[in-house]
Design a protein around this motif. Structure first.
Motif: not given
Lengths: 149, 81
Positions: B7-15, B17-23, B69-81
């Motif tokens: 189960n891959i959770k999306f953040f930032g620019g991947f949003r 595509f929705g909340e995430g993807l399972s495969f 089985d695993a729950s992961l996140s795909i993290l795009p380049p970060v730009c906090g602050g």
């Protein structure tokens, strides 16, 4: 013994006085405070606001790690760090970093270190919303690079 | 061939595509292989190439192997602050 590091991700309005109070110390003669705010212009486009997104668990871990690194390099500092997560209008506070130390140099340097490392390493993203109705996720630093260092 | 479910959770620019993807992928797949699958499932979204996969505690390296089985996140380049 009271805590010397506070590192958090919050959806509540960031409180500058709270950061100041956390690091204030009778033995410290310097407090440096960095406040990041949402500005109204980015590369010629009028900005209406920003939505922040973050991986909550990892972000807290990275914030704490960076603060520990700073405290190791500038010993005796007290550090308060809070980053906003959610939607902010122009002028809204996105991040506050307060560092206190016995003398001013350590506060300045530690504060600068923390914000620069956060920009490179913390899993936080921002989506700008423009006056023309468009929104865009901003580019940033790949964690591929941070992970290979 | 045994498979594991991710189960891959999306953040930032991947949003977009929705909340995430399972495969499912073969048991013992590397993170590099999983990123390649993700690239294909997201129609060649090049943001994947500059992104990392992470679990809830750490960023995973390309040669890390997943056997369950695993729950992961795909993290795009970060730009906090």
């Amino acid at each position: 013994m009271s805590a010397t590091i506070h590192a958090s991700l919050t959806s509540d309005k960031i409180n500058i006085q709270g950061a100041y109070d956390f690091v204030a110390d009778d033995a410290h003669g310097a407090i440096d405070v960095f406040v990041g705010t949402v500005r109204n212009l980015h590369e010629g486009q009028n900005v209406l606001g920003i939505t922040y997104d973050a991986h909550e668990g990892l972000a807290k871990n990275v914030f704490t790690q960076i603060c520990l690194e700073a405290q190791s390099r500038w010993q005796g500092t007290k550090i308060y760090l809070s980053h906003y997560n959610g939607e902010l209008d122009i002028g809204g506070i996105s991040i506050i970093i307060a560092v206190s130390s016995a003398h001013r140099a350590n506060s300045f340097e530690a504060c600068r270190y923390i914000i620069e490392e956060i920009k490179k390493r913390a899993p936080v993203w921002k989506q700008e919303h423009y006056e023309n109705g468009r929104s865009e996720w901003l580019p940033g630093h790949s964690l591929n690079e941070a992970n290979s260092e | 061939m045994n498979e594991i479910t991710l189960n891959i959770k999306f953040f930032g620019g991947f949003r977009k595509f929705g909340e995430g993807l399972s495969f499912a992928v073969p048991t013992g797949s590397t993170i590099a292989t999983i990123k390649a699958v993700l690239l294909e499932k997201l129609n060649g979204e090049t943001l994947v190439l500059d992104s990392v996969l992470a679990n809830d505690n750490e960023i995973l390296r390309d040669d890390d192997i997943l056997n369950s089985d695993a729950s992961l996140s795909i993290l795009p380049p970060v730009c906090g602050g």
